[in-house]
Design a protein around this motif. Structure first.
Motif, PDB file in Angstrom:
ATOM      1  N   PHE A  36      -9.698  35.899 -35.727  1.00 36.25           N
ATOM      2  CA  PHE A  36     -10.179  34.730 -36.451  1.00 36.25           C
ATOM      3  C   PHE A  36      -8.999  33.783 -36.668  1.00 36.25           C
ATOM      4  CE2 PHE A  36     -12.692  38.371 -37.745  1.00 36.25           C
ATOM      5  CZ  PHE A  36     -13.993  37.910 -37.594  1.00 36.25           C
ATOM      6  N   ARG A  37      -9.156  32.509 -36.264  1.00 33.97           N
ATOM      7  CA  ARG A  37      -8.065  31.542 -36.383  1.00 33.97           C
ATOM      8  C   ARG A  37      -8.198  30.655 -37.607  1.00 33.97           C
ATOM      9  NH1 ARG A  37      -6.896  26.308 -33.873  1.00 33.97           N
ATOM     10  NH2 ARG A  37      -8.874  26.484 -32.818  1.00 33.97           N
ATOM     11  N   ARG A  38      -9.327  30.394 -38.115  1.00 29.10           N
ATOM     12  CA  ARG A  38      -9.598  29.515 -39.252  1.00 29.10           C
ATOM     13  C   ARG A  38      -9.019  28.131 -39.043  1.00 29.10           C
ATOM     14  NH1 ARG A  38      -8.832  34.132 -43.722  1.00 29.10           N
ATOM     15  NH2 ARG A  38     -10.785  35.179 -43.316  1.00 29.10           N
ATOM     16  N   LEU A  39      -8.170  27.648 -39.961  1.00 22.57           N
ATOM     17  CA  LEU A  39      -7.678  26.267 -39.899  1.00 22.57           C
ATOM     18  C   LEU A  39      -6.274  26.138 -39.308  1.00 22.57           C
ATOM     19  CD1 LEU A  39      -8.911  25.018 -43.397  1.00 22.57           C
ATOM     20  CD2 LEU A  39     -10.045  24.805 -41.180  1.00 22.57           C
ATOM     21  N   SER A  40      -5.688  27.202 -38.860  1.00 17.88           N
ATOM     22  CA  SER A  40      -4.331  27.164 -38.309  1.00 17.88           C
ATOM     23  C   SER A  40      -4.283  26.277 -37.073  1.00 17.88           C
ATOM     24  CB  SER A  40      -3.869  28.570 -37.930  1.00 17.88           C
ATOM     25  OG  SER A  40      -2.642  28.514 -37.240  1.00 17.88           O
ATOM     26  N   GLY A  41      -3.219  25.492 -36.945  1.00 15.13           N
ATOM     27  CA  GLY A  41      -3.008  24.686 -35.757  1.00 15.13           C
ATOM     28  C   GLY A  41      -2.476  25.508 -34.594  1.00 15.13           C
ATOM     29  N   ASP A  42      -1.948  26.702 -34.884  1.00 15.94           N
ATOM     30  CA  ASP A  42      -1.448  27.589 -33.824  1.00 15.94           C
ATOM     31  C   ASP A  42      -2.627  28.083 -32.993  1.00 15.94           C
ATOM     32  OD1 ASP A  42       1.051  27.352 -34.960  1.00 15.94           O
ATOM     33  OD2 ASP A  42       0.896  29.229 -36.074  1.00 15.94           O
ATOM     34  N   THR A  43      -2.525  27.967 -31.674  1.00 14.49           N
ATOM     35  CA  THR A  43      -3.629  28.409 -30.822  1.00 14.49           C
ATOM     36  C   THR A  43      -3.372  29.772 -30.178  1.00 14.49           C
ATOM     37  OG1 THR A  43      -2.723  27.198 -28.944  1.00 14.49           O
ATOM     38  CG2 THR A  43      -4.366  26.052 -30.297  1.00 14.49           C
ATOM     39  N   ILE A  44      -2.144  30.272 -30.263  1.00 16.08           N
ATOM     40  CA  ILE A  44      -1.812  31.579 -29.674  1.00 16.08           C
ATOM     41  C   ILE A  44      -1.154  32.463 -30.731  1.00 16.08           C
ATOM     42  CG2 ILE A  44      -0.450  32.803 -27.935  1.00 16.08           C
ATOM     43  CD1 ILE A  44      -0.657  30.344 -26.183  1.00 16.08           C
ATOM     44  N   ARG A  45      -1.561  33.721 -30.753  1.00 16.57           N
ATOM     45  CA  ARG A  45      -0.958  34.690 -31.663  1.00 16.57           C
ATOM     46  C   ARG A  45      -0.723  35.975 -30.901  1.00 16.57           C
ATOM     47  NH1 ARG A  45      -0.324  34.482 -37.300  1.00 16.57           N
ATOM     48  NH2 ARG A  45      -0.201  32.335 -36.641  1.00 16.57           N
ATOM     49  N   HIS A  46       0.462  36.568 -31.067  1.00 10.24           N
ATOM     50  CA  HIS A  46       0.790  37.854 -30.446  1.00 10.24           C
ATOM     51  C   HIS A  46       0.775  38.908 -31.546  1.00 10.24           C
ATOM     52  CE1 HIS A  46       2.390  40.400 -27.293  1.00 10.24           C
ATOM     53  NE2 HIS A  46       3.090  40.980 -28.240  1.00 10.24           N
ATOM     54  N   LEU A  47       0.044  39.998 -31.300  1.00 14.67           N
ATOM     55  CA  LEU A  47      -0.120  41.028 -32.324  1.00 14.67           C
ATOM     56  C   LEU A  47       0.102  42.422 -31.751  1.00 14.67           C
ATOM     57  CD1 LEU A  47      -3.366  39.660 -33.944  1.00 14.67           C
ATOM     58  CD2 LEU A  47      -1.079  39.585 -34.921  1.00 14.67           C
ATOM     59  N   PRO A  48       0.580  43.336 -32.587  1.00 19.78           N
ATOM     60  CA  PRO A  48       0.721  44.730 -32.156  1.00 19.78           C
ATOM     61  C   PRO A  48      -0.644  45.404 -32.109  1.00 19.78           C
ATOM     62  CG  PRO A  48       1.269  44.536 -34.468  1.00 19.78           C
ATOM     63  CD  PRO A  48       1.008  43.136 -33.969  1.00 19.78           C
ATOM     64  N   ALA A  78       2.989  49.389 -26.882  1.00 22.07           N
ATOM     65  CA  ALA A  78       4.398  48.968 -26.812  1.00 22.07           C
ATOM     66  C   ALA A  78       4.535  47.457 -26.767  1.00 22.07           C
ATOM     67  CB  ALA A  78       5.078  49.590 -25.591  1.00 22.07           C
ATOM     68  N   ARG A  79       3.668  46.784 -26.014  1.00 22.02           N
ATOM     69  CA  ARG A  79       3.832  45.330 -25.848  1.00 22.02           C
ATOM     70  C   ARG A  79       2.911  44.487 -26.709  1.00 22.02           C
ATOM     71  NH1 ARG A  79       1.118  45.609 -20.139  1.00 22.02           N
ATOM     72  NH2 ARG A  79      -0.948  44.830 -20.631  1.00 22.02           N
ATOM     73  N   GLY A  80       1.821  45.066 -27.248  1.00 22.40           N
ATOM     74  CA  GLY A  80       0.890  44.285 -28.039  1.00 22.40           C
ATOM     75  C   GLY A  80       0.002  43.422 -27.151  1.00 22.40           C
ATOM     76  N   ILE A  81      -0.646  42.459 -27.766  1.00 22.39           N
ATOM     77  CA  ILE A  81      -1.564  41.591 -27.027  1.00 22.39           C
ATOM     78  C   ILE A  81      -1.467  40.175 -27.585  1.00 22.39           C
ATOM     79  CG2 ILE A  81      -3.510  42.157 -28.523  1.00 22.39           C
ATOM     80  CD1 ILE A  81      -5.312  41.868 -26.055  1.00 22.39           C
ATOM     81  N   SER A  82      -1.603  39.209 -26.690  1.00 24.95           N
ATOM     82  CA  SER A  82      -1.649  37.808 -27.101  1.00 24.95           C
ATOM     83  C   SER A  82      -3.086  37.322 -27.020  1.00 24.95           C
ATOM     84  CB  SER A  82      -0.781  36.946 -26.194  1.00 24.95           C
ATOM     85  OG  SER A  82       0.573  37.238 -26.412  1.00 24.95           O
ATOM     86  N   CYS A  83      -3.456  36.499 -27.987  1.00 20.35           N
ATOM     87  CA  CYS A  83      -4.795  35.931 -28.020  1.00 20.35           C
ATOM     88  C   CYS A  83      -4.666  34.426 -28.147  1.00 20.35           C
ATOM     89  CB  CYS A  83      -5.579  36.484 -29.203  1.00 20.35           C
ATOM     90  SG  CYS A  83      -7.219  35.759 -29.372  1.00 20.35           S
ATOM     91  N   GLU A  84      -5.425  33.694 -27.312  1.00 17.95           N
ATOM     92  CA  GLU A  84      -5.439  32.243 -27.392  1.00 17.95           C
ATOM     93  C   GLU A  84      -6.840  31.787 -27.806  1.00 17.95           C
ATOM     94  OE1 GLU A  84      -4.288  28.273 -24.841  1.00 17.95           O
ATOM     95  OE2 GLU A  84      -4.457  30.174 -23.799  1.00 17.95           O
ATOM     96  N   LEU A  85      -6.897  31.072 -28.912  1.00 13.51           N
ATOM     97  CA  LEU A  85      -8.153  30.517 -29.408  1.00 13.51           C
ATOM     98  C   LEU A  85      -7.956  28.999 -29.535  1.00 13.51           C
ATOM     99  CD1 LEU A  85      -9.003  33.089 -32.228  1.00 13.51           C
ATOM    100  CD2 LEU A  85      -9.943  32.990 -29.921  1.00 13.51           C
ATOM    101  N   THR A  86      -8.659  28.256 -28.712  1.00 14.80           N
ATOM    102  CA  THR A  86      -8.448  26.814 -28.687  1.00 14.80           C
ATOM    103  C   THR A  86      -9.536  26.019 -29.390  1.00 14.80           C
ATOM    104  OG1 THR A  86      -9.470  26.702 -26.512  1.00 14.80           O
ATOM    105  CG2 THR A  86      -7.074  26.885 -26.584  1.00 14.80           C
ATOM    106  N   ASN A  87     -10.683  26.610 -29.655  1.00 14.96           N
ATOM    107  CA  ASN A  87     -11.753  25.870 -30.321  1.00 14.96           C
ATOM    108  C   ASN A  87     -11.893  26.293 -31.745  1.00 14.96           C
ATOM    109  OD1 ASN A  87     -12.122  24.801 -27.828  1.00 14.96           O
ATOM    110  ND2 ASN A  87     -14.075  25.774 -27.442  1.00 14.96           N
TER     111      ASN A  87
END
Length: 87
Positions: A36-48, A78-87
């Motif tokens: 869930f991205r909500r109101l953040s302007g960041d479109t990519i997040r990397h998480l463990p 080990a590397r985690g995952i990146s998620c991109e949410l643009t909308n």
């Protein structure tokens, strides 16, 4: 949803914080990640990622692209995952 539940982010403190959860099926053959991205302007997040079987091979499939990429549980944790949410 049944199985193990793993919050991947801390409880959001503001509407600018991302939130992510992972549910692992009791069989440990499938896992579902929810972001869930909500109101953040960041479109990519990397998480463990945690809680996978390090010996098993998983296929990570994006619901938007339907492209599956295989990786072992050990690699994903080990590397985690990146998620991109643009909308």
């Amino acid at each position: 949803l049944m199985g193990d539940f793993h919050p991947l982010t801390p409880q959001p403190a503001t509407l600018l914080d991302w939130e992510a959860w992972m549910f692992i099926a009791p069989s440990r053959l499938t896992a579902h990640l929810v972001f869930f991205r909500r109101l953040s302007g960041d479109t990519i997040r990397h998480l463990p990622i945690r809680g996978l079987d390090p010996e098993k091979t998983y296929e990570m499939t994006s619901l938007s692209s339907h492209v599956g990429l295989p990786a072992t549980g050990a690699e994903l944790m080990a590397r985690g995952i990146s998620c991109e949410l643009t909308n």
